[in-house]
Design an enzyme around this catalytic site. Structure first.
Site, PDB file in Angstrom:
ATOM      1  N   ASP A   1       0.803  -1.226   0.000  1.00 29.45           N
ATOM      2  CA  ASP A   1       0.000   0.000   0.000  1.00 29.45           C
ATOM      3  C   ASP A   1       0.835   1.276   0.000  1.00 29.45           C
ATOM      4  O   ASP A   1       0.315   2.347   0.306  1.00 29.45           O
ATOM      5  CB  ASP A   1      -0.965   0.032   1.200  1.00 29.45           C
ATOM      6  CG  ASP A   1      -1.918  -1.147   1.211  1.00 29.45           C
ATOM      7  OD1 ASP A   1      -2.581  -1.384   0.187  1.00 29.45           O
ATOM      8  OD2 ASP A   1      -1.988  -1.846   2.245  1.00 29.45           O
TER       9      ASP A   1
ATOM     10  N   HIS B   1      -3.193  -2.133  -6.781  1.00 31.66           N
ATOM     11  CA  HIS B   1      -2.343  -0.980  -7.044  1.00 31.66           C
ATOM     12  C   HIS B   1      -3.190   0.122  -7.678  1.00 31.66           C
ATOM     13  O   HIS B   1      -3.663  -0.019  -8.807  1.00 31.66           O
ATOM     14  CB  HIS B   1      -1.195  -1.370  -7.979  1.00 31.66           C
ATOM     15  CG  HIS B   1      -0.323  -2.450  -7.421  1.00 31.66           C
ATOM     16  ND1 HIS B   1       0.661  -3.069  -8.144  1.00 31.66           N
ATOM     17  CD2 HIS B   1      -0.286  -3.020  -6.190  1.00 31.66           C
ATOM     18  CE1 HIS B   1       1.259  -3.976  -7.379  1.00 31.66           C
ATOM     19  NE2 HIS B   1       0.694  -3.955  -6.194  1.00 31.66           N
TER      20      HIS B   1
ATOM     21  N   GLY C   1      -9.200  -7.679   6.412  1.00 30.74           N
ATOM     22  CA  GLY C   1      -9.457  -7.004   7.668  1.00 30.74           C
ATOM     23  C   GLY C   1      -9.209  -5.510   7.535  1.00 30.74           C
ATOM     24  O   GLY C   1      -9.172  -4.965   6.439  1.00 30.74           O
TER      25      GLY C   1
END
Length: 404
Positions: free
Chosen positions: A14, A44, A290
């Site tokens: 990230d 991405h 999550g």
């Protein structure tokens, strides 16, 4: 850009690999973007100045610039999710995205059966979930290790009888149901007719034509051998796969980092700070991974990432526009030791140590490129103040990175 370049995230993912590769492809003619690890679980984000946005999973992040993508033998290829991605790219104005795609016949094939088995495995872990993306990549790799002769590959899409035999064996071995095998075979055969399937020598030919960008997925701190076990991915996230594909041809190794350190899902994040509520336009909580979490820039963890990769030639630093000014410069447990690759018990012990580590901070950081270069010993070559290519700037006083 006249050199081949390997772009790798030195965190937990990230950091912004997609936007950096989009910028590289906007500057000069690029022969191809080569994906060298991971699969359909990558995410991405690329935003064009006119506002068009796409989250790249398997297509290379230069696709909106018309740059071809090559999926190497290290990619786990999922034709069904590729079709969904191609449909969105078409909506954004990319004519016939499959025309831009070549795939190595030796690449492993991810199927709905792998997806079902992987999701069931993650659910069975209950509160001890590893943070799987639920795309079947880990299950595909595990099955191939256990049944190397029966693991479906992209090349099997050209051989319906062989693929049918492998899919029946796969579904039985994994103990799942899913769609009929014949439906999968038909879809994969159509895939093989839409894209160009190639052999291992194709990468060598690519390297002779124009500069190539090798696009990594996830981040080094999630590496299957050097990450913090068991919260890792079934993929080599360092420069290693790309260097193997290069086979001695020189390339620049570019590491990508944010001015803070994020991660998705469970696992160590020593500098996590719930008060860091920064804008996050394209990285929400994942249904399988999550929550998206944020911590202060963790120089200790990123130094560890550099150590396990063998170093980088330069860095790209994103999110220079974020209102952050704190850097973790050390832990109370000292630097993180690099263990032997594949020693997962040792990596699990390291994960345990990290759970008790306490960060030591330097505050008042305002010149992030200088501070990061000093903390990591690698020059920051490129800075990013926003999501588009026009938000990138080469930093003054930093020469172009040299090849390894």
């Amino acid at each position: 850009m006249r050199e081949h370049m390997i772009v790798t995230d030195l965190g937990y993912g990230d950091a912004g690999k997609g936007t950096i590769i989009d910028w590289l492809c906007a500057r000069e003619p690029i022969g191809a973007v080569v994906r060298f690890n991971g699969g359909g679980q990558a995410a991405h984000n690329v935003v064009l100045p006119d506002g068009r946005h796409h989250t790249f999973a398997q297509f290379g992040s230069g696709t909106l610039r018309g740059v071809p993508t090559h999926l190497s033998r290290f990619m786990v290829t999922d034709p069904l999710s590729l079709a969904r991605e191609a449909a969105h790219l078409s909506e954004l104005g990319v004519p016939d995205p499959f025309r831009l795609l070549t795939v190595d016949r030796d690449a492993l094939l991810a199927t709905p059966y792998h997806v079902a088995a992987g999701q069931a495995r993650e659910l069975a872990r209950g509160d001890d979930r590893h943070g799987s993306c639920g795309m079947g990549v880990g299950e595909t790799m595990a099955y191939a290790l256990e049944h190397p002769e029966l693991a479906p590959t992209v090349g099997d899409c050209e051989e319906p009888a062989r693929l049918t035999r492998k899919l029946y064996a796969l579904r039985e071995a994994l103990g799942v149901t899913g769609p009929p095998v014949e439906d999968c075979v038909a879809a994969y055969r159509a895939f093989a007719e839409r894209v160009i399937l190639v052999g291992s020598s194709f990468t060598t030919a690519l390297l002779r034509r124009r500069p190539v960008i090798f696009e990594g997925a996830q981040g080094v701190l999630l590496d299957e051998w050097h990450g913090f076990h068991p919260y890792t991915t079934w993929s080599t996230t360092t420069f290693a796969n790309a260097l193997e594909l290069l086979d001695g041809v020189p390339a620049v190794r570019l590491g990508v980092l944010r001015t803070y350190t994020p991660r998705h899902g469970p696992g160590p994040l020593v500098t996590e700070d719930a008060a860091l509520t920064l804008p996050e336009a394209h990285n929400g909580n994942g249904p399988w991974q999550g929550p998206f979490r944020a911590g202060h820039f963790d120089a200790v963890a990123h130094r560890y990432a550099l150590a396990v990769t063998g170093g980088a030639d330069a860095l790209a630093l994103t999110h220079l526009d974020a209102p952050v000014s704190r850097m973790c410069v050390s832990y109370d447990i000292g630097e993180l030791p690099v263990g032997a690759a594949g020693d997962l018990e040792g990596q699990a012990r390291l994960t345990g140590r990290l759970s008790a580590a306490r960060p030591r901070y330097a505050d008042g950081i305002d010149d992030w490129p200088a501070a990061v270069a000093e903390a990591l010993g690698v020059p920051v070559w490129l800075g990013s103040h926003g999501p588009t290519a026009t938000d990138k700037v080469l930093l003054r006083g930093v020469t172009a990175p040299e090849r390894v």
